[in-house]
Write an enzyme that holds these catalytic residues in place. Structure first.
Site, PDB file in Angstrom:
ATOM      1  N   HIS A  62      57.187  36.035  38.849  1.00 10.84           N
ATOM      2  CA  HIS A  62      55.921  35.591  39.439  1.00 10.84           C
ATOM      3  C   HIS A  62      55.759  34.074  39.443  1.00 10.84           C
ATOM      4  CE1 HIS A  62      54.123  39.836  38.456  1.00 10.84           C
ATOM      5  NE2 HIS A  62      54.951  39.854  39.472  1.00 10.84           N
TER       6      HIS A  62
ATOM      7  N   GLY B 235      55.086  44.370  26.448  1.00 10.94           N
ATOM      8  CA  GLY B 235      53.792  43.777  26.794  1.00 10.94           C
ATOM      9  C   GLY B 235      53.452  43.780  28.266  1.00 10.94           C
TER      10      GLY B 235
ATOM     11  N   ARG C  38      45.634  26.323  33.048  1.00 11.18           N
ATOM     12  CA  ARG C  38      46.618  27.268  32.474  1.00 11.18           C
ATOM     13  C   ARG C  38      47.877  26.496  32.053  1.00 11.18           C
ATOM     14  NH1 ARG C  38      42.754  29.276  33.263  1.00 11.18           N
ATOM     15  NH2 ARG C  38      42.716  28.763  31.071  1.00 11.18           N
TER      16      ARG C  38
ATOM     17  N   SER D 112      51.757  46.292  31.483  1.00 15.53           N
ATOM     18  CA  SER D 112      51.043  47.528  31.806  1.00 15.53           C
ATOM     19  C   SER D 112      51.827  48.403  32.776  1.00 15.53           C
ATOM     20  CB  SER D 112      49.702  47.172  32.438  1.00 15.53           C
ATOM     21  OG  SER D 112      49.932  46.406  33.612  1.00 15.53           O
TER      22      SER D 112
HETATM   23  P1  NAD Z   1      50.045  43.226  32.494  1.00  6.46           P
HETATM   24  O1  NAD Z   1      49.700  44.044  33.648  1.00  6.46           O
HETATM   25  O2  NAD Z   1      51.475  43.134  32.149  1.00  6.46           O
HETATM   26  O3  NAD Z   1      49.177  43.800  31.239  1.00  6.46           O
HETATM   27  C1  NAD Z   1      49.197  43.261  29.944  1.00  6.46           C
HETATM   28  C2  NAD Z   1      49.736  44.336  28.982  1.00  6.46           C
HETATM   29  O4  NAD Z   1      49.937  43.735  27.712  1.00  6.46           O
HETATM   30  C3  NAD Z   1      48.797  45.525  28.760  1.00  6.46           C
HETATM   31  O5  NAD Z   1      49.517  46.731  28.988  1.00  6.46           O
HETATM   32  C4  NAD Z   1      48.411  45.428  27.269  1.00  6.46           C
HETATM   33  O6  NAD Z   1      48.264  46.711  26.652  1.00  6.46           O
HETATM   34  C5  NAD Z   1      49.583  44.663  26.713  1.00  6.46           C
HETATM   35  N1  NAD Z   1      49.296  43.906  25.497  1.00  6.46           N
HETATM   36  C6  NAD Z   1      48.164  43.246  25.146  1.00  6.46           C
HETATM   37  N2  NAD Z   1      48.324  42.632  23.948  1.00  6.46           N
HETATM   38  C7  NAD Z   1      49.597  42.899  23.557  1.00  6.46           C
HETATM   39  C8  NAD Z   1      50.375  42.545  22.424  1.00  6.46           C
HETATM   40  N3  NAD Z   1      49.881  41.753  21.451  1.00  6.46           N
HETATM   41  N4  NAD Z   1      51.640  42.984  22.362  1.00  6.46           N
HETATM   42  C9  NAD Z   1      52.178  43.775  23.331  1.00  6.46           C
HETATM   43  N5  NAD Z   1      51.490  44.160  24.417  1.00  6.46           N
HETATM   44  C10 NAD Z   1      50.204  43.721  24.529  1.00  6.46           C
HETATM   45  O7  NAD Z   1      49.601  41.789  32.569  1.00  6.46           O
HETATM   46  P2  NAD Z   1      48.242  41.173  33.098  1.00  6.46           P
HETATM   47  O8  NAD Z   1      47.559  40.517  31.967  1.00  6.46           O
HETATM   48  O9  NAD Z   1      47.504  42.244  33.808  1.00  6.46           O
HETATM   49  O10 NAD Z   1      48.754  40.062  34.080  1.00  6.46           O
HETATM   50  C11 NAD Z   1      49.389  40.366  35.305  1.00  6.46           C
HETATM   51  C12 NAD Z   1      50.047  39.116  35.858  1.00  6.46           C
HETATM   52  O11 NAD Z   1      49.228  37.946  35.701  1.00  6.46           O
HETATM   53  C13 NAD Z   1      51.291  38.745  35.097  1.00  6.46           C
HETATM   54  O12 NAD Z   1      52.345  39.521  35.556  1.00  6.46           O
HETATM   55  C14 NAD Z   1      51.411  37.250  35.358  1.00  6.46           C
HETATM   56  O13 NAD Z   1      51.955  37.009  36.626  1.00  6.46           O
HETATM   57  C15 NAD Z   1      49.988  36.818  35.292  1.00  6.46           C
HETATM   58  N6  NAD Z   1      49.626  36.387  33.918  1.00  6.46           N
HETATM   59  C16 NAD Z   1      50.523  35.615  33.214  1.00  6.46           C
HETATM   60  C17 NAD Z   1      50.235  35.200  31.908  1.00  6.46           C
HETATM   61  C18 NAD Z   1      51.265  34.371  31.155  1.00  6.46           C
HETATM   62  O14 NAD Z   1      52.158  33.803  31.790  1.00  6.46           O
HETATM   63  N7  NAD Z   1      51.208  34.285  29.814  1.00  6.46           N
HETATM   64  C19 NAD Z   1      49.008  35.556  31.323  1.00  6.46           C
HETATM   65  C20 NAD Z   1      48.098  36.335  32.064  1.00  6.46           C
HETATM   66  C21 NAD Z   1      48.439  36.747  33.363  1.00  6.46           C
END
Ligand code: NAD
Length: 227
Positions: free
Chosen positions: A104, A170, A56, A172
């Site tokens: 996080h 972005g 990652r 949930s």
């Molecule tokens: P989350 O619970 O915040 O859900 C992701 C949200 O993003 C969903 O509601 C979805 O509808 C929305 N989404 C998807 N594509 C989008 C877009 N293009 N624009 C706007 N919204 C969009 O996050 P998760 O994936 O369930 O991850 C939970 C935890 O896992 C995070 O809080 C973090 O700690 C970790 N995580 C981090 C990363 C990162 O740092 N980039 C990535 C994945 C997971």
């Protein structure tokens, strides 16, 4: 100067090529979340967890901020802006945001497994079994896993309580305690929710939904706010 607080989640980084896990059937890059993002998973199999975060970290180091991160950074021209992110990537910082609270944790830091105040900047380097902290214990990713306390919550709650405008981008809003930050926002401050999917915001007087992806929804809203 008005204060804008931004609460961002994995969805803001999706258009930069970093997958969310809630949109992938509960799997984070093919892994059961409890295997790679819980304290039990770390105790059961630390080498799988280290390998997962090494990948990652490498992936995030190659990612570039998208229009949503850049628009949030532009808000600083006119507002006092604090970003509270659940993300472990550093795309808000790469975009130029200057006040970012990572709820996080952060991929580019490692920490001691016996003393959480011993934190090391590792940039994009890997962590391996046998890498030790200054006190001689195994280094682990500086990530808050399921089953652990969220040390930045108090600061994030205090910032949320001072918001004149709150942006939720972005996320949930199902991961607690982060989702509980909305309870601290003053009742007469508007909350904008940018997410292509409808999310569950507790009943409030002034919630404005923008059902768009982060890049389009955020850049259009920021444009309006700056003009
Ligand atoms: P989350 O619970 O915040 O859900 C992701 C949200 O993003 C969903 O509601 C979805 O509808 C929305 N989404 C998807 N594509 C989008 C877009 N293009 N624009 C706007 N919204 C969009 O996050 P998760 O994936 O369930 O991850 C939970 C935890 O896992 C995070 O809080 C973090 O700690 C970790 N995580 C981090 C990363 C990162 O740092 N980039 C990535 C994945 C997971």
């Amino acid at each position: 100067m008005k204060k804008i607080v931004v609460l961002s989640g994995a969805g803001i980084s999706a258009e930069s090529g970093l997958a969310t896990f809630r949109d992938s059937g509960g799997l984070w890059e093919g892994h059961d979340v409890m295997e790679v993002a819980s304290i039990e998973g770390w105790r059961r199999n630390p080498s799988v967890v280290l390998d997962f975060y090494n990948k990652r970290r490498k992936q995030a180091a190659q990612a570039q901020p998208n229009e949503a991160h850049l628009a949030v950074a532009r808000l600083e021209k006119k507002f006092d802006v604090v970003v509270i992110t659940q993300n472990v990537d550093n795309l808000h910082e790469k975009a130029g945001s200057t006040k970012v609270i990572h709820l996080h944790g952060e991929l580019n830091k490692a920490r001691s497994s016996i003393d959480e105040s011993l934190i090391y900047d590792i940039k994009d380097r890997e962590i391996h079994i046998g890498d030790k902290c200054g006190k001689g214990s195994q280094l682990r990713p500086h990530i808050v896993w399921f089953g652990e306390m969220v040390p930045m919550m108090e600061i994030a709650a205090a910032e949320s309580a001072e918001a004149d405008i709150y942006l939720v981008i972005g996320t949930s809003l199902v991961v607690y305690p982060a989702a509980g930050l909305l309870d601290y926002v003053p009742v007469d401050s508007p909350i904008y929710v940018i997410n292509p999917e409808r999310t569950q915001v507790p009943a409030r007087r002034d919630v404005r939904y923008i059902t768009e992806k982060a890049a389009k929804g955020t850049s259009e809203l920021v444009e309006q706010m700056l003009n």
